[in-house]
Write a protein that holds these residues in place. Structure first.
Motif, PDB file in Angstrom:
ATOM      1  N   LEU A 359     -13.696   6.595  19.750  1.00 27.77           N
ATOM      2  CA  LEU A 359     -13.222   5.678  18.715  1.00 27.77           C
ATOM      3  C   LEU A 359     -11.813   5.202  19.064  1.00 27.77           C
ATOM      4  CD1 LEU A 359     -14.337   7.595  15.498  1.00 27.77           C
ATOM      5  CD2 LEU A 359     -15.477   5.639  16.566  1.00 27.77           C
ATOM      6  N   PRO A 360     -11.483   3.948  18.751  1.00 30.66           N
ATOM      7  CA  PRO A 360     -10.123   3.457  19.019  1.00 30.66           C
ATOM      8  C   PRO A 360      -9.110   4.061  18.063  1.00 30.66           C
ATOM      9  CG  PRO A 360     -11.392   1.800  17.850  1.00 30.66           C
ATOM     10  CD  PRO A 360     -12.357   2.903  18.178  1.00 30.66           C
ATOM     11  N   VAL A 361      -7.841   3.854  18.374  1.00 28.50           N
ATOM     12  CA  VAL A 361      -6.728   4.317  17.557  1.00 28.50           C
ATOM     13  C   VAL A 361      -6.162   3.093  16.837  1.00 28.50           C
ATOM     14  CG1 VAL A 361      -4.451   5.392  17.584  1.00 28.50           C
ATOM     15  CG2 VAL A 361      -6.231   6.184  19.160  1.00 28.50           C
ATOM     16  N   ILE A 362      -6.330   3.047  15.518  1.00 27.56           N
ATOM     17  CA  ILE A 362      -5.918   1.890  14.715  1.00 27.56           C
ATOM     18  C   ILE A 362      -5.223   2.407  13.466  1.00 27.56           C
ATOM     19  CG2 ILE A 362      -6.633  -0.227  13.544  1.00 27.56           C
ATOM     20  CD1 ILE A 362      -9.247  -0.090  15.178  1.00 27.56           C
ATOM     21  N   GLU A 394      -4.492  -6.342   7.849  1.00 27.82           N
ATOM     22  CA  GLU A 394      -4.694  -6.066   6.417  1.00 27.82           C
ATOM     23  C   GLU A 394      -3.975  -4.790   6.014  1.00 27.82           C
ATOM     24  OE1 GLU A 394      -9.070  -8.225   5.848  1.00 27.82           O
ATOM     25  OE2 GLU A 394      -8.956  -6.068   6.256  1.00 27.82           O
ATOM     26  N   MET A 395      -4.015  -3.772   6.835  1.00 26.83           N
ATOM     27  CA  MET A 395      -3.308  -2.528   6.524  1.00 26.83           C
ATOM     28  C   MET A 395      -1.796  -2.753   6.474  1.00 26.83           C
ATOM     29  SD  MET A 395      -5.514  -0.043   9.041  1.00 26.83           S
ATOM     30  CE  MET A 395      -4.594   1.447   8.689  1.00 26.83           C
ATOM     31  N   MET A 396      -1.269  -3.519   7.429  1.00 26.67           N
ATOM     32  CA  MET A 396       0.175  -3.715   7.511  1.00 26.67           C
ATOM     33  C   MET A 396       0.721  -4.576   6.383  1.00 26.67           C
ATOM     34  SD  MET A 396       0.668  -4.184  11.648  1.00 26.67           S
ATOM     35  CE  MET A 396       2.449  -4.425  11.523  1.00 26.67           C
ATOM     36  N   THR A 397      -0.097  -5.468   5.864  1.00 30.66           N
ATOM     37  CA  THR A 397       0.379  -6.384   4.815  1.00 30.66           C
ATOM     38  C   THR A 397      -0.044  -5.964   3.419  1.00 30.66           C
ATOM     39  OG1 THR A 397      -1.566  -7.808   5.163  1.00 30.66           O
ATOM     40  CG2 THR A 397       0.436  -8.336   6.410  1.00 30.66           C
ATOM     41  N   GLY A 398      -0.665  -4.805   3.294  1.00 29.87           N
ATOM     42  CA  GLY A 398      -1.005  -4.285   1.979  1.00 29.87           C
ATOM     43  C   GLY A 398      -2.286  -4.835   1.386  1.00 29.87           C
ATOM     44  N   GLU A 399      -3.079  -5.566   2.184  1.00 25.65           N
ATOM     45  CA  GLU A 399      -4.372  -6.019   1.699  1.00 25.65           C
ATOM     46  C   GLU A 399      -5.370  -4.862   1.707  1.00 25.65           C
ATOM     47  OE1 GLU A 399      -5.942  -9.583   3.534  1.00 25.65           O
ATOM     48  OE2 GLU A 399      -3.942 -10.093   4.274  1.00 25.65           O
ATOM     49  N   LEU A 403     -12.746  -2.837   6.257  1.00 22.40           N
ATOM     50  CA  LEU A 403     -13.505  -1.680   6.721  1.00 22.40           C
ATOM     51  C   LEU A 403     -12.715  -0.424   6.385  1.00 22.40           C
ATOM     52  CD1 LEU A 403     -14.565  -2.788  10.322  1.00 22.40           C
ATOM     53  CD2 LEU A 403     -16.064  -2.609   8.335  1.00 22.40           C
ATOM     54  N   PRO A 404     -13.379   0.698   6.149  1.00 16.08           N
ATOM     55  CA  PRO A 404     -12.629   1.948   5.943  1.00 16.08           C
ATOM     56  C   PRO A 404     -11.875   2.327   7.216  1.00 16.08           C
ATOM     57  CG  PRO A 404     -14.939   2.178   5.253  1.00 16.08           C
ATOM     58  CD  PRO A 404     -14.837   0.881   5.991  1.00 16.08           C
ATOM     59  N   PRO A 405     -10.553   2.437   7.168  1.00 18.30           N
ATOM     60  CA  PRO A 405      -9.787   2.685   8.398  1.00 18.30           C
ATOM     61  C   PRO A 405      -9.674   4.147   8.792  1.00 18.30           C
ATOM     62  CG  PRO A 405      -8.291   2.332   6.576  1.00 18.30           C
ATOM     63  CD  PRO A 405      -9.685   2.150   6.028  1.00 18.30           C
TER      64      PRO A 405
END
Length: 413
Positions: A359-362, A394-399, A403-405
């Protein structure tokens, strides 16, 4: 500086992250020591792999391990002196490939893959990138009828559980679909959903152009100069020191060169790969990419010619190129397709960044406010760049993330 971001790494993943952030109102500087798309995004099979819902587990069959250990295969090669450096990540890879753990990884991997076509088309729409994305799929060829039967059963599971499209071809149907193949095969699985990219480098450049048209900036620079600058970050670019409130590390196989000094050293390892282009003899044509299971190489029609790609090579990061897999594959490929002369004089080589849990690292870099990760996509960086770009932006801007991260979070290591 509050809305500014440095994105380190201008491959497909980094360009996609930068574009998505720029569209969300961030002031983004994309930085790389090379031009956009000149790393691993340059050399690959050129497939947006919607069918790749099952990542490759570590081999657990003794016969398969003995074959690989012989170090004479086309699909896997290694430098013996480099193997101690791979011992820890490969043991972890083996551990994560245990059936129960693999099932968890596969489910998380499939959630990313299922989005790839929509996310690529969303970035390509209305640009020159659209013409590069050919809806022709690709074929996996089989010599052994029993292997073809097993592959068809696996394809049926992918179709039923993940909506993957495919067609089963027998030998005559394959010969009709690809009449210039020289060798007969028992049949093929035609994966019909994937997009075949006629020029992967041009695709990354097209997305980079869209990023700059949206107001983003690209600069050459050295990502390893990344340092804290008060509450933000700074890096040395060719045009001078650049600062921003946040940073994204999207450096593929080189990511740990930057994360390790920041206290984060995930078990990232690189698998080298090579490619070479060939012309075809006479009026021969290859209509779509084909992967010959028996020989484990891919032949893909591209702008530059027929691209022959190799499997994985395990070598020290600073080891010179050793394209023995190409030398092994070329005579076999010539018996499958009427290849003419080589287009280039020197093979291309790049590094695929892999994680042992497939799995990638995100997500946020542990212990470093304002630092984020987007790397470790293995063979699927081209496929998953736009998906990763949207999810991280989306994670960085608070959206709310689409997808579940959690399965990809950096702090899982």
């Amino acid at each position: 500086m509050g809305q500014s971001v440095l994105v380190l790494g201008a491959g497909m993943v980094g360009v996609s992250v930068a574009l998505h952030l720029q569209r969300r109102g961030r002031a983004v500087l994309l930085l790389d020591r090379q031009g956009p798309g000149e790393g691993a995004s340059f050399g690959n099979g050129g497939l947006i792999q919607r069918e790749a819902v099952f990542p490759h587990p570590f081999p657990r069959d003794i016969g398969e391990l003995r074959r690989i250990a012989g170090n004479r295969a086309i699909d896997v090669a290694y430098h013996p002196l480099a193997l101690p450096g791979f011992a820890s990540p490969l043991l972890r890879y083996w551990w994560h490939s245990e059936p129960r753990r693999y099932a968890q990884a596969q489910a998380a991997h499939a959630r990313l893959i299922e989005t790839c076509l929509d996310e690529h088309l969303a970035l390509a729409r209305g640009t020159e990138a659209e013409a590069l994305l050919r809806p022709i799929g690709w074929m996996r060829l089989y010599s052994d009828p029993r292997m073809l039967e097993a592959a068809a059963a696996q394809a049926a599971i992918a179709a039923r559980e993940h909506g993957v499209g495919y067609a089963l071809l027998d030998g005559p149907a394959l010969a009709e679909a690809e009449p210039h193949l020289l060798a007969r095969r028992a049949g093929a699985i035609h994966w019909t959903d994937p997009l075949s990219v006629s020029d992967p480098h041009a695709l990354t450049l097209a997305y980079a152009k869209r990023f700059e048209e949206a107001g983003g900036r690209f600069a050459r620079g050295d990502a390893t100069t990344l340092r804290r600058a008060g509450a933000g970050w700074q890096v040395q670019a060719a045009e001078g020191v650049q600062e921003a409130a946040a940073v994204v590390i999207a450096l593929g196989g080189a990511a740990t060169q930057v994360t390790r000094p920041l206290g984060y050293a995930p078990p990232l390892f690189g698998k080298r790969g090579y490619h070479m282009h060939y012309r075809l003899q006479g009026n021969a044509v290859l209509h779509r990419p084909v992967l010959d299971t028996e020989s484990a190489f891919l032949l893909a029609p591209m702008r530059a010619g027929i691209r022959l790609t190799t499997g994985a090579e395990f070598a020290a990061p600073d080891a010179p190129p050793t394209p023995v897999q190409l030398e092994r594959a070329e005579p076999v490929a010539r018996r499958l397709l009427p290849l003419a002369e080589r287009v280039e004089s020197v093979p291309w080589m790049g590094v695929r960044p892999c994680m042992p849990d497939m799995l990638p690292v995100i997500g946020p870099l542990p212990g470093q406010a304002g630092a984020w990760c987007a790397f470790g996509h293995a063979h699927q960086g081209l496929t998953l760049g736009p998906t990763t770009g949207r999810l991280l932006a989306e994670m960085m801007t608070g959206e709310a993330p689409f997808l579940p991260p959690e399965p990809y979070r950096p702090d899982r290591f």
